[in-house]
Design a protein around this motif. Structure first.
Motif, PDB file in Angstrom:
ATOM      1  N   ASP A   1       0.841  -1.206   0.000  1.00 37.48           N
ATOM      2  CA  ASP A   1       0.000   0.000   0.000  1.00 37.48           C
ATOM      3  C   ASP A   1       0.870   1.249   0.000  1.00 37.48           C
ATOM      4  O   ASP A   1       2.032   1.219   0.439  1.00 37.48           O
ATOM      5  N   LEU A   2       0.292   2.377  -0.458  1.00 34.77           N
ATOM      6  CA  LEU A   2       0.967   3.656  -0.316  1.00 34.77           C
ATOM      7  C   LEU A   2       0.671   4.239   1.065  1.00 34.77           C
ATOM      8  O   LEU A   2      -0.273   3.836   1.743  1.00 34.77           O
ATOM      9  N   ASP A   3       1.478   5.219   1.445  1.00 33.04           N
ATOM     10  CA  ASP A   3       1.555   5.667   2.829  1.00 33.04           C
ATOM     11  C   ASP A   3       0.435   6.614   3.276  1.00 33.04           C
ATOM     12  O   ASP A   3       0.389   6.992   4.432  1.00 33.04           O
ATOM     13  N   TYR A   4      -0.434   7.037   2.368  1.00 36.88           N
ATOM     14  CA  TYR A   4      -1.538   7.919   2.735  1.00 36.88           C
ATOM     15  C   TYR A   4      -2.846   7.374   2.168  1.00 36.88           C
ATOM     16  O   TYR A   4      -2.842   6.544   1.249  1.00 36.88           O
ATOM     17  N   ASN A   5      -3.945   7.900   2.676  1.00 34.60           N
ATOM     18  CA  ASN A   5      -5.237   7.516   2.101  1.00 34.60           C
ATOM     19  C   ASN A   5      -5.471   8.280   0.791  1.00 34.60           C
ATOM     20  O   ASN A   5      -4.724   9.196   0.442  1.00 34.60           O
ATOM     21  N   GLN A   6      -6.535   7.909   0.084  1.00 34.82           N
ATOM     22  CA  GLN A   6      -6.793   8.482  -1.234  1.00 34.82           C
ATOM     23  C   GLN A   6      -7.050   9.983  -1.173  1.00 34.82           C
ATOM     24  O   GLN A   6      -6.664  10.728  -2.077  1.00 34.82           O
ATOM     25  N   GLU A   7      -7.694  10.437  -0.114  1.00 32.38           N
ATOM     26  CA  GLU A   7      -7.992  11.863   0.017  1.00 32.38           C
ATOM     27  C   GLU A   7      -6.713  12.692   0.030  1.00 32.38           C
ATOM     28  O   GLU A   7      -6.629  13.739  -0.624  1.00 32.38           O
ATOM     29  N   ILE A   8      -5.714  12.231   0.775  1.00 30.33           N
ATOM     30  CA  ILE A   8      -4.441  12.954   0.846  1.00 30.33           C
ATOM     31  C   ILE A   8      -3.662  12.791  -0.452  1.00 30.33           C
ATOM     32  O   ILE A   8      -3.112  13.756  -0.995  1.00 30.33           O
ATOM     33  N   LEU A   9      -3.617  11.580  -0.992  1.00 27.17           N
ATOM     34  CA  LEU A   9      -2.871  11.339  -2.229  1.00 27.17           C
ATOM     35  C   LEU A   9      -3.389  12.211  -3.367  1.00 27.17           C
ATOM     36  O   LEU A   9      -2.619  12.656  -4.224  1.00 27.17           O
ATOM     37  N   SER A  10      -4.675  12.496  -3.368  1.00 34.02           N
ATOM     38  CA  SER A  10      -5.271  13.275  -4.455  1.00 34.02           C
ATOM     39  C   SER A  10      -4.857  14.745  -4.436  1.00 34.02           C
ATOM     40  O   SER A  10      -5.099  15.467  -5.415  1.00 34.02           O
TER      41      SER A  10
ATOM     42  N   GLU B   1      12.481 -12.677  -3.422  1.00 41.51           N
ATOM     43  CA  GLU B   1      11.933 -12.139  -4.663  1.00 41.51           C
ATOM     44  C   GLU B   1      10.412 -12.161  -4.680  1.00 41.51           C
ATOM     45  O   GLU B   1       9.776 -11.208  -5.136  1.00 41.51           O
ATOM     46  N   GLU B   2       9.813 -13.203  -4.156  1.00 41.02           N
ATOM     47  CA  GLU B   2       8.357 -13.296  -4.172  1.00 41.02           C
ATOM     48  C   GLU B   2       7.721 -12.144  -3.409  1.00 41.02           C
ATOM     49  O   GLU B   2       6.775 -11.499  -3.891  1.00 41.02           O
ATOM     50  N   ARG B   3       8.250 -11.871  -2.219  1.00 35.02           N
ATOM     51  CA  ARG B   3       7.688 -10.791  -1.407  1.00 35.02           C
ATOM     52  C   ARG B   3       7.977  -9.428  -2.028  1.00 35.02           C
ATOM     53  O   ARG B   3       7.099  -8.544  -2.054  1.00 35.02           O
ATOM     54  N   ALA B   4       9.204  -9.247  -2.519  1.00 38.03           N
ATOM     55  CA  ALA B   4       9.575  -7.967  -3.124  1.00 38.03           C
ATOM     56  C   ALA B   4       8.709  -7.680  -4.357  1.00 38.03           C
ATOM     57  O   ALA B   4       8.224  -6.561  -4.543  1.00 38.03           O
ATOM     58  N   MET B   5       8.495  -8.705  -5.176  1.00 40.89           N
ATOM     59  CA  MET B   5       7.702  -8.518  -6.388  1.00 40.89           C
ATOM     60  C   MET B   5       6.248  -8.184  -6.050  1.00 40.89           C
ATOM     61  O   MET B   5       5.653  -7.277  -6.645  1.00 40.89           O
ATOM     62  N   ALA B   6       5.672  -8.893  -5.098  1.00 42.45           N
ATOM     63  CA  ALA B   6       4.285  -8.631  -4.715  1.00 42.45           C
ATOM     64  C   ALA B   6       4.133  -7.194  -4.206  1.00 42.45           C
ATOM     65  O   ALA B   6       3.157  -6.497  -4.534  1.00 42.45           O
ATOM     66  N   ARG B   7       5.087  -6.751  -3.428  1.00 45.64           N
ATOM     67  CA  ARG B   7       5.051  -5.407  -2.849  1.00 45.64           C
ATOM     68  C   ARG B   7       5.171  -4.328  -3.928  1.00 45.64           C
ATOM     69  O   ARG B   7       4.387  -3.369  -3.962  1.00 45.64           O
ATOM     70  N   ILE B   8       6.140  -4.496  -4.819  1.00 43.16           N
ATOM     71  CA  ILE B   8       6.379  -3.499  -5.862  1.00 43.16           C
ATOM     72  C   ILE B   8       5.232  -3.472  -6.874  1.00 43.16           C
ATOM     73  O   ILE B   8       4.753  -2.397  -7.273  1.00 43.16           O
ATOM     74  N   ILE B   9       4.793  -4.637  -7.306  1.00 38.73           N
ATOM     75  CA  ILE B   9       3.726  -4.689  -8.314  1.00 38.73           C
ATOM     76  C   ILE B   9       2.436  -4.067  -7.778  1.00 38.73           C
ATOM     77  O   ILE B   9       1.735  -3.334  -8.487  1.00 38.73           O
ATOM     78  N   LYS B  10       2.115  -4.321  -6.518  1.00 39.51           N
ATOM     79  CA  LYS B  10       0.910  -3.725  -5.937  1.00 39.51           C
ATOM     80  C   LYS B  10       0.992  -2.204  -5.942  1.00 39.51           C
ATOM     81  O   LYS B  10       0.001  -1.515  -6.233  1.00 39.51           O
ATOM     82  N   ALA B  11       2.175  -1.676  -5.637  1.00 36.96           N
ATOM     83  CA  ALA B  11       2.355  -0.219  -5.644  1.00 36.96           C
ATOM     84  C   ALA B  11       2.243   0.338  -7.062  1.00 36.96           C
ATOM     85  O   ALA B  11       1.655   1.400  -7.278  1.00 36.96           O
ATOM     86  N   ILE B  12       2.799  -0.380  -8.036  1.00 37.22           N
ATOM     87  CA  ILE B  12       2.710   0.055  -9.423  1.00 37.22           C
ATOM     88  C   ILE B  12       1.246   0.088  -9.880  1.00 37.22           C
ATOM     89  O   ILE B  12       0.835   0.988 -10.619  1.00 37.22           O
ATOM     90  N   GLU B  13       0.470  -0.865  -9.422  1.00 32.54           N
ATOM     91  CA  GLU B  13      -0.933  -0.957  -9.826  1.00 32.54           C
ATOM     92  C   GLU B  13      -1.829   0.063  -9.112  1.00 32.54           C
ATOM     93  O   GLU B  13      -2.985   0.244  -9.490  1.00 32.54           O
ATOM     94  N   ASN B  14      -1.285   0.729  -8.080  1.00 29.35           N
ATOM     95  CA  ASN B  14      -2.070   1.765  -7.400  1.00 29.35           C
ATOM     96  C   ASN B  14      -2.283   2.938  -8.356  1.00 29.35           C
ATOM     97  O   ASN B  14      -1.322   3.470  -8.908  1.00 29.35           O
TER      98      ASN B  14
END
Length: 234
Positions: A84-93, A110-123
């Motif tokens: 997840d990103l560090d703020y809620n959607q209201e602040i991010l906007s 690698e499995e954990r790193a990839m899951a973490r990075i890909i989720k952030a990219i998809e945000n």
């Protein structure tokens, strides 16, 4: 044409926003993206909501005072351990530009790193993936990533990748630039400047970009501020 990824006294930088903007303008740039650390980076005086408001008001004031140069409201937003990103959607906007970066819990397989990075990219709020492997040259290996899949995810989600020009990082590695271009992923050459002298580190990133044969049309910040904003919004 733009200095993307910079820090001020609001977090762990050594200079004011006004000073960072003045030196950027004097150096021939036409815009500065101010991206202090987010709240999870408490060790770097990361910004909570009240200080975000204060900073954004200061940026508005500086932009009114200075014609011909633009300061954009950004944040280097921590990618939390669950992606997840560090703020809620209201602040991010409220931000013009969001650079999503990992700064904590660096020991990952690698499995954990990839899951973490890909989720952030998809945000949908992520515009740029910051220093993607987290490496520090000669002192810390980056976390293990399948960079092809990371670049593929950036392509699918229209997220740019930072080429962090700090000479201790140079991350994204230049060897991945041809594949990023093949996938039409923008590369942003960013100084990660924590002081006015750090702005000039852009030259190291330019050298690495040239080594990777980066084309100007795929360099995110080789354009004016209007085009830059249009590119990240798309």
């Amino acid at each position: 044409k733009g200095v993307v990824h910079s820090h001020s006294l609001y977090s762990d930088g050594s200079n004011t926003i006004a000073q960072m903007a003045a030196v950027s303008q004097q150096s021939g740039y036409s815009y500065l993206v101010m991206t202090d650390h987010s709240q999870a980076a408490f060790y770097a005086n990361g910004l909570k909501w009240d200080r975000i408001i204060q900073q954004q008001h200061e940026i508005d004031k500086l932009n009114k005072e200075n014609e011909g140069f633009t300061i954009l409201k950004g944040i280097e937003c921590d990618i939390l351990s669950n992606g997840d990103l560090d703020y809620n959607q209201e602040i991010l906007s409220t931000f013009d530009v969001i650079i999503a970066s990992v700064h904590s819990i660096l020991k990952m397989d690698e499995e954990r790193a990839m899951a973490r990075i890909i989720k952030a990219i998809e945000n949908p709020f992520t515009h740029i993936l910051g220093h993607p492997t987290g490496r520090l040259l000669l002192s810390r290996l980056g976390y293990p990533l399948d960079m092809k899949k990371v670049i593929d995810a950036c392509s699918a989600n229209k997220v740019a990748i930072e080429l962090n020009a700090n000479p201790r990082r140079l991350d994204l590695d230049w060897q991945w630039i041809p594949y990023a271009m093949e996938k039409n992923v923008f590369i942003s050459i960013n100084p990660d400047a924590h002081a006015i002298k750090g702005i000039h580190d852009i030259k190291y990133g330019v050298n690495m970009a040239r080594k990777g044969k980066l084309r100007r049309e795929l360099c995110l910040n080789a354009c004016d501020v209007t085009t830059f904003l249009d590119r990240i919004k798309k």
